[in-house]
Design a protein around this motif. Structure first.
Motif, short mmCIF file in Angstrom:
data_model
loop_
_atom_site.label_atom_id
_atom_site.label_comp_id
_atom_site.label_asym_id
_atom_site.label_seq_id
_atom_site.Cartn_x
_atom_site.Cartn_y
_atom_site.Cartn_z
N GLN A 139 62.42 34.90 88.12
CA GLN A 139 61.40 35.55 88.63
C GLN A 139 62.10 36.27 89.73
O GLN A 139 61.38 37.53 89.72
N ASP A 140 62.70 35.98 90.43
CA ASP A 140 63.62 36.86 91.56
C ASP A 140 64.31 37.95 90.94
O ASP A 140 64.06 39.09 91.11
N ASP A 141 64.97 37.86 89.60
CA ASP A 141 65.43 39.11 88.83
C ASP A 141 64.48 39.99 88.44
O ASP A 141 64.70 40.95 88.23
N ALA A 142 63.37 39.39 87.92
CA ALA A 142 62.42 40.18 87.18
C ALA A 142 62.01 41.07 88.33
O ALA A 142 61.61 42.30 87.96
N SER A 143 61.56 40.60 89.55
CA SER A 143 60.63 41.08 90.46
C SER A 143 61.74 42.18 91.27
O SER A 143 61.09 43.55 91.38
N SER A 144 62.97 41.87 91.18
CA SER A 144 63.75 42.89 91.71
C SER A 144 64.12 44.09 90.92
O SER A 144 64.22 45.14 91.32
N SER A 145 64.08 43.98 89.42
CA SER A 145 64.16 44.96 88.55
C SER A 145 62.92 45.82 88.66
O SER A 145 63.19 46.97 88.35
N LYS B 123 63.37 47.85 91.57
CA LYS B 123 64.10 48.97 91.43
C LYS B 123 63.59 50.16 90.40
O LYS B 123 63.75 51.30 90.52
N LYS B 124 62.96 49.70 89.29
CA LYS B 124 62.17 50.56 88.20
C LYS B 124 61.18 51.67 89.18
O LYS B 124 60.93 52.70 89.05
N ASP B 125 60.37 50.91 90.14
CA ASP B 125 59.43 51.71 90.77
C ASP B 125 60.17 52.53 91.96
O ASP B 125 59.28 53.73 92.02
N ALA B 126 61.19 52.07 92.58
CA ALA B 126 61.93 53.03 93.38
C ALA B 126 62.44 54.27 92.63
O ALA B 126 62.27 55.18 93.08
N GLU B 127 62.91 53.95 91.33
CA GLU B 127 63.38 55.18 90.69
C GLU B 127 62.36 56.04 90.28
O GLU B 127 62.46 57.12 90.23
N ALA B 128 61.21 55.38 89.91
CA ALA B 128 59.98 56.30 89.48
C ALA B 128 59.56 57.10 90.80
O ALA B 128 59.32 58.41 90.30
N LEU B 129 59.51 56.48 91.86
CA LEU B 129 59.05 57.39 92.82
C LEU B 129 60.17 58.44 93.13
O LEU B 129 59.56 59.45 93.50
N TRP B 130 61.26 58.06 93.12
CA TRP B 130 62.33 59.10 93.33
C TRP B 130 62.42 60.26 92.48
O TRP B 130 62.40 61.63 92.82
N LYS B 131 62.03 60.09 91.15
CA LYS B 131 62.10 60.76 90.31
C LYS B 131 60.87 61.81 90.34
O LYS B 131 60.91 63.08 90.14
N ALA B 132 59.52 61.22 90.92
CA ALA B 132 58.47 61.95 91.09
C ALA B 132 58.66 62.92 92.28
O ALA B 132 58.47 64.30 92.15
N GLN B 133 59.35 62.53 93.30
CA GLN B 133 59.54 63.41 94.58
C GLN B 133 60.50 64.44 94.15
O GLN B 133 60.34 65.56 94.37
#
Length: 179
Positions: free
Chosen positions: A42-48, A51-61
């Motif tokens: 579960q920790d691995d799933a939430s951290s991944s 990471k995907k949410d942070a990458e999507a936010l970076w791409k949008a910016q």
């Protein structure tokens, strides 16, 4: 003397299981005390996911930064066209055609510009529309400069040589009085 030749080394560890394969199954080895696999997964799933949410936010910016980049170009090109003046000479024509070429080439490559920011979670339609709008404003600025230089055909006599040119609307003279 070849002492020990052909014999297995004394401290060697054989990692292969009894079937002879080199992979061992994790089900055969019990978990240590206090360790549960479900919490770790579960920790691995939430951290991944984070990471995907942070990458999507970076791409949008970054997509919005790329979309706003032509605005800086508009200000610079407008200043350069103003400095070139309103007379027809090599520098003003070069600046004007540069002001026309840059937006046209940017509009041709809109897909390539926003390709690195494509993602299922990133919406690139609004940044693309802003990018296109700013480049169209730049194109309009270039056409305005062509018009102020008198290089756009805006009267019928520009197309037909037998027609008279339009009358001059302005006349300027020195400070000498006319008699």
């Amino acid at each position: 003397m070849d002492k020990g030749k052909g014999l297995a080394r004394r401290w060697a560890v054989e990692l292969a299981d009894s079937t002879g394969s080199s992979t061992s199954s994790s089900a055969a080895v019990p978990d240590p005390l206090g360790f549960t696999r479900s919490v770790h997964e579960q920790d691995d799933a939430s951290s991944s996911r984070q990471k995907k949410d942070a990458e999507a936010l970076w791409k949008a910016q970054k997509a919005w930064e790329v979309a706003q980049a032509p605005f800086k170009n508009l200000l610079m090109m407008g200043f350069m066209m103003w400095m070139a003046g309103s007379t027809v000479h090599l520098f003003s024509i070069g600046i004007t055609f540069s002001a026309l070429w840059q937006p046209v080439s940017a509009l041709q490559n809109v897909g390539k510009v926003f390709e690195p920011y494509k993602d299922s979670r990133v919406e690139t339609l609004a940044p693309k529309l802003l990018f296109i709008a700013l480049n169209l404003v730049g194109l309009g600025l270039g056409f305005y400069k062509l018009n102020t230089l008198g290089l756009l055909p805006t009267h019928v006599s520009d197309w037909v040589s037998s027609l008279p040119p339009p009358p001059e609307v302005e006349f300027s003279g020195g400070n000498l009085p006319f008699h």
